[in-house]
Design a protein around this motif. Structure first.
Motif, PDB file in Angstrom:
ATOM      1  N   ASP A   1       0.499  -1.159   0.562  1.00  0.00           N
ATOM      2  CA  ASP A   1       0.135  -0.183  -0.446  1.00  0.00           C
ATOM      3  C   ASP A   1       0.740   0.843  -0.053  1.00  0.00           C
ATOM      4  O   ASP A   1       0.662   2.347  -0.224  1.00  0.00           O
ATOM      5  N   GLY A   2       2.037   1.651  -0.109  1.00  0.00           N
ATOM      6  CA  GLY A   2       3.878   2.432   0.108  1.00  0.00           C
ATOM      7  C   GLY A   2       2.988   3.086   1.300  1.00  0.00           C
ATOM      8  O   GLY A   2       3.596   4.222   1.637  1.00  0.00           O
ATOM      9  N   LYS A   3       2.163   3.102   2.038  1.00  0.00           N
ATOM     10  CA  LYS A   3       2.175   3.427   3.576  1.00  0.00           C
ATOM     11  C   LYS A   3       4.058   3.486   4.349  1.00  0.00           C
ATOM     12  O   LYS A   3       3.431   4.040   5.417  1.00  0.00           O
ATOM     13  N   THR A   4       4.186   2.586   4.041  1.00  0.00           N
ATOM     14  CA  THR A   4       5.393   1.649   5.109  1.00  0.00           C
ATOM     15  C   THR A   4       6.511   1.376   4.590  1.00  0.00           C
ATOM     16  O   THR A   4       6.240   1.427   3.327  1.00  0.00           O
ATOM     17  N   LEU A   5       7.834   1.950   4.855  1.00  0.00           N
ATOM     18  CA  LEU A   5       8.996   1.702   4.610  1.00  0.00           C
ATOM     19  C   LEU A   5      10.087   0.983   5.328  1.00  0.00           C
ATOM     20  O   LEU A   5       9.777   1.529   6.439  1.00  0.00           O
ATOM     21  N   TYR A   6      10.390  -0.284   4.853  1.00  0.00           N
ATOM     22  CA  TYR A   6      11.410  -1.177   5.414  1.00  0.00           C
ATOM     23  C   TYR A   6      12.629  -0.215   5.580  1.00  0.00           C
ATOM     24  O   TYR A   6      12.909  -0.371   4.073  1.00  0.00           O
TER      25      TYR A   6
ATOM     26  N   LEU B   1      15.533  -3.938  12.210  1.00  0.00           N
ATOM     27  CA  LEU B   1      14.533  -3.849  11.352  1.00  0.00           C
ATOM     28  C   LEU B   1      13.498  -2.311  11.702  1.00  0.00           C
ATOM     29  O   LEU B   1      13.042  -3.124  12.698  1.00  0.00           O
ATOM     30  N   ILE B   2      13.489  -1.566  10.962  1.00  0.00           N
ATOM     31  CA  ILE B   2      12.708  -0.504  11.434  1.00  0.00           C
ATOM     32  C   ILE B   2      11.058  -0.468  10.542  1.00  0.00           C
ATOM     33  O   ILE B   2      11.603  -0.562   9.114  1.00  0.00           O
ATOM     34  N   ALA B   3      10.542  -0.676  10.930  1.00  0.00           N
ATOM     35  CA  ALA B   3       8.925   0.242  10.197  1.00  0.00           C
ATOM     36  C   ALA B   3       9.437   1.866   9.934  1.00  0.00           C
ATOM     37  O   ALA B   3       8.941   1.733  11.443  1.00  0.00           O
ATOM     38  N   GLN B   4       9.093   3.083   8.850  1.00  0.00           N
ATOM     39  CA  GLN B   4       8.830   3.501   9.050  1.00  0.00           C
ATOM     40  C   GLN B   4       8.005   3.997   8.317  1.00  0.00           C
ATOM     41  O   GLN B   4       7.378   3.566   6.951  1.00  0.00           O
TER      42      GLN B   4
ATOM     43  N   ALA C   1       4.083   8.374   5.736  1.00  0.00           N
ATOM     44  CA  ALA C   1       2.777  10.402   6.010  1.00  0.00           C
ATOM     45  C   ALA C   1       4.221  10.986   7.472  1.00  0.00           C
ATOM     46  O   ALA C   1       4.341  11.851   6.759  1.00  0.00           O
ATOM     47  N   SER C   2       3.552  10.262   8.529  1.00  0.00           N
ATOM     48  CA  SER C   2       4.930  10.803   9.444  1.00  0.00           C
ATOM     49  C   SER C   2       6.076  11.613   9.946  1.00  0.00           C
ATOM     50  O   SER C   2       6.560  12.427  10.104  1.00  0.00           O
ATOM     51  N   GLY C   3       6.706   9.936   8.738  1.00  0.00           N
ATOM     52  CA  GLY C   3       8.166   9.782   9.286  1.00  0.00           C
ATOM     53  C   GLY C   3       8.693   8.944  10.189  1.00  0.00           C
ATOM     54  O   GLY C   3       9.899   8.859  10.226  1.00  0.00           O
ATOM     55  N   LYS C   4       8.022   9.095  11.148  1.00  0.00           N
ATOM     56  CA  LYS C   4       8.351   7.933  12.611  1.00  0.00           C
ATOM     57  C   LYS C   4       8.931   7.123  12.057  1.00  0.00           C
ATOM     58  O   LYS C   4       7.719   6.184  11.330  1.00  0.00           O
ATOM     59  N   PRO C   5       9.724   6.507  12.754  1.00  0.00           N
ATOM     60  CA  PRO C   5      10.178   5.112  12.890  1.00  0.00           C
ATOM     61  C   PRO C   5       9.436   4.160  13.832  1.00  0.00           C
ATOM     62  O   PRO C   5       9.807   5.276  14.928  1.00  0.00           O
TER      63      PRO C   5
END
Length: 675
Positions: free
Chosen positions: A239-244, A256-259, A262-266
């Motif tokens: 869905d493009g909402k989370t960047l690992y 391992l980080i999930a960002q 939209a907010s940039g919060k990791p």
């Protein structure tokens, strides 16, 4: 989602029947033929198609590795799709619509990789990047977009890769982004470019958001030199909402980080103080992380999502060895799983998730079934400054008949050094470990400082330490082996490729009496000329090389590179040296070997030098690899007193050119004369 598609003079008689009982002496252990260890595998790289209807693998056709396909319901109905006559195809991957098998290949080892596709039904082959002196990069292959993939090519400017959308049915390339200085691009699963990485002057990277095809002016993420090898995007959810990310910023080992985009919060999903987390298993439909891979001494999957835990538990219980999930169908009901038991040839299975059924598809090297292969033992060795070096030891059956990992008596040893140096040795089947152990040698591979996988501090401890503390780690590992009765100080050879070749030259020049002999495969001898001749498409990484090796643009950097270059100390060599080189090597130019051979000749120092005119950074063609290893094992036999299969006709059919020193290797003059 594309996650990671992308180196004694006595001779024993070959015994064709393998002994089943442990041996007490070298003569009791049958000699495994070189061709069985280094020839073509029977099958390798098995993959299930996205639609779950096909199986593909790589296997020989008329002696050269090619791409094969078979219906999943009837693997015996396999047929070759490609007909490469010389250069082996070493990897292949499915198009999203399961209609085409894609592969990349170069010419003679020049690493100008081009992208090809072959239609599964018709067998028609298409060259998608018909350009000269061009290297293709895969940007993304998405399960969501079936008829296109994103690639990047440097046909316009050899330093920078422009991004194109490739329409697979027609082969049409459409420019997506004209690159003016970015090192790498990342897209979402709709094949929209979302991020661009640009090299910084300090050797790090800045990451920029891409909106509507344009790179924004200000970076959204900054990575310094210390994090540059341990921090990078892994990919977007569907869905493009989370960047690992794998991310070491603010910590030592990569987490391992999930960002949230939209907010940039990791959000930290997983971290381990012992090792970097660099990859994992992602849901084929949602793109969400399901399990991550952790490799300390051995590699393992650590489940996050309960939906996959039962599968991983089942595979661990049923498969005796280290396993990897190598492909998954779109419905996620069919997997291919590769299994490595170290002391037996690797096997690949089809896993039916619904029925919890495993079906063995093939054994990669069935000719090694029942062969006297040996275990590998992880070791933790302490360097002189207290740094822990994860290492791997293999012992010949004559020294360890019970396979306990403890040597009953010392034997000659080969210190086998990995390349990179920004890479690592791992636990698993290792053809060189098995070959050398079978010849009667202990084999030790060491993750010296600068090796990756153990955190950014471990890497940083190797900065500007080529030929110094990095080399000290290797010497400390030899001390450990001597102290533990594995070998004796006068019976240790050093061998390796790329950086391992450099380490060999460093060992024979900087510490000329530390090793009994050395085997250098495509190793740099002059760090100045190495940096001068790096490929143009490595332009973005140049500053990182300078800061980790030595900066040729400064006086102090030039002085350092001079004192760390084995070429300048060639007159110190007093031990036998064998050099192997590919004439087309784009990373370590053939001049690197030519120079040190010339310097040794000027001082009348003997050396054996073998060049392959159709190879690059290593020897991809099995006939060439077998030829060089035939020379190498007889060279080591002269030096260390181990066993060797006679060279015989091993050079016939290869392109090996023995430039000099044939007289120093048992049987080599006769082999050259009979070629």
């Amino acid at each position: 989602m594309l996650r990671s598609i992308l180196i004694a003079l006595s001779v024993a008689v070959i015994v064709p029947v393998y002994a089943q009982a442990p041996a007490a002496s070298p003569a009791d252990t049958p000699l495994i033929e070189r061709a069985k260890l280094f020839g073509n595998p029977t099958k390798t790289a098995g993959r299930v198609s996205p639609d779950g209807k096909w199986l593909s693998w790589i296997a020989p056709r008329d002696g050269v590795l090619n791409v094969w396909v078979a219906p999943l319901a009837d693997p015996s109905a396999a047929r070759a799709l490609t007909d490469e006559k010389t250069r082996p195809i070493r990897s292949a991957f499915w198009s999203p619509d399961s209609k085409t098998l894609l592969f990349i290949n170069d010419k003679g080892g020049d690493e100008n990789f081009l992208l090809y596709g072959v239609d599964v039904v018709s067998g028609k082959q298409t060259l998608y990047t018909p350009f000269e002196k061009t290297r293709v990069q895969l940007v993304n292959i998405s399960r969501q977009v079936k008829d296109r993939i994103l690639i990047a090519v440097n046909n316009r400017d050899p330093r920078w890769h422009d991004v194109y959308s490739l329409h697979l049915p027609t082969g049409k390339l459409t420019l997506v982004y004209k690159n003016d200085g970015y090192a790498e691009f990342f897209s979402d699963e709709s094949l929209n470019l979302r991020l661009a990485a640009k090299a910084r002057k300090d050797g790090g990277n800045d990451f920029y958001r891409i909106s509507n095809g344009k790179v924004e002016n200000s970076p959204i993420g900054q990575v310094g030199l210390e994090d540059s090898l341990t921090t990078a995007p892994l990919g977007f959810t569907t869905d493009g909402k989370t960047l690992y990310w794998r991310d070491s910023r603010g910590r030592d080992t990569a987490a391992l980080i999930a960002q949230d985009v939209a907010s940039g919060k990791p959000t930290v999903i997983a971290t381990d103080v012992r090792a970097d987390i660099t990859s994992g298993l992602f849901d084929v439909r949602t793109g969400r992380i399901q399990a991550y891979e952790l490799e300390v001494l051995k590699r393992e999957y650590v489940p996050i999502d309960p939906s996959i835990k039962a599968d991983l538990d089942f595979l661990e219980k049923e498969l005796k060895g280290q396993f990897s999930v190598t492909s998954r169908s779109d419905k996620d009901d069919k997997w291919t799983v590769a299994v490595d038991t170290v002391s037996a040839p690797a096997a690949t299975y089809l896993y039916d998730r619904k029925g919890k059924r495993l079906t063995k598809l093939y054994v990669s090297r069935p000719e090694l079934e029942g062969a006297p292969l040996v275990p590998m033992f992880p070791q933790e060795i302490q360097a002189r400054d207290g740094l822990t070096l994860v290492s791997y030891l293999s012992l010949p059956k004559s020294a360890d008949p019970q396979g306990s990992g403890k040597a009953e008596r010392p034997v000659p040893m080969v210190l086998f050094v990995h390349g990179g140096p920004w890479g690592r040795d791992s636990y698993g089947y290792h053809s060189y470990h098995q070959w050398l152990a079978n010849r009667g040698y202990a084999v030790l591979s060491v993750n010296f400082r600068a090796s990756t996988g153990f955190g950014k501090e471990f890497i940083a401890k190797g900065n500007l330490e080529w030929g110094r503390k990095m080399h000290d780690d290797l010497l400390d590992a030899v001390d450990w082996a001597v102290a533990n009765g594995i070998t004796t100080r006068d019976k240790v050879a050093i061998m390796g490729g790329s950086y391992g070749g450099y380490a060999t030259l460093a060992g024979l020049t900087f510490t000329p009496e530390a090793f009994a002999c050395g085997v250098d495969i495509v190793g740099p001898s002059n760090l100045f000329t190495l940096l001068e001749t790096i490929p143009p498409y490595w332009e973005a990484f140049k500053q990182q090389f300078y800061r980790r090796m030595g900066d040729p643009t400064t006086e102090s950097g030039r002085a350092m590179l001079k004192e760390r270059s084995p070429l300048n100390f060639a007159d110190k060599i007093v031990r036998p040296l064998l050099i192997g080189q590919g004439a087309n090597d784009p990373r370590v130019n053939v001049r690197e070997s030519d120079q040190i051979v010339a310097a040794m000749n000027a001082k009348s120092i003997p050396v054996t030098y073998v060049v392959f005119p159709d190879e690059g950074h290593g020897f991809a063609r099995p006939v060439n690899n077998i030829a060089f290893n035939a020379v190498a094992e007889n060279f080591l036999g002269n030096c260390l007193g181990g066993r060797a299969e006679p060279i015989g006709a091993a050079l016939k059919g290869s392109t090996a050119q023995v430039k000099q020193g044939a007289q120093f290797v048992q049987g080599l003059q006769e082999a050259v004369g009979g070629k």
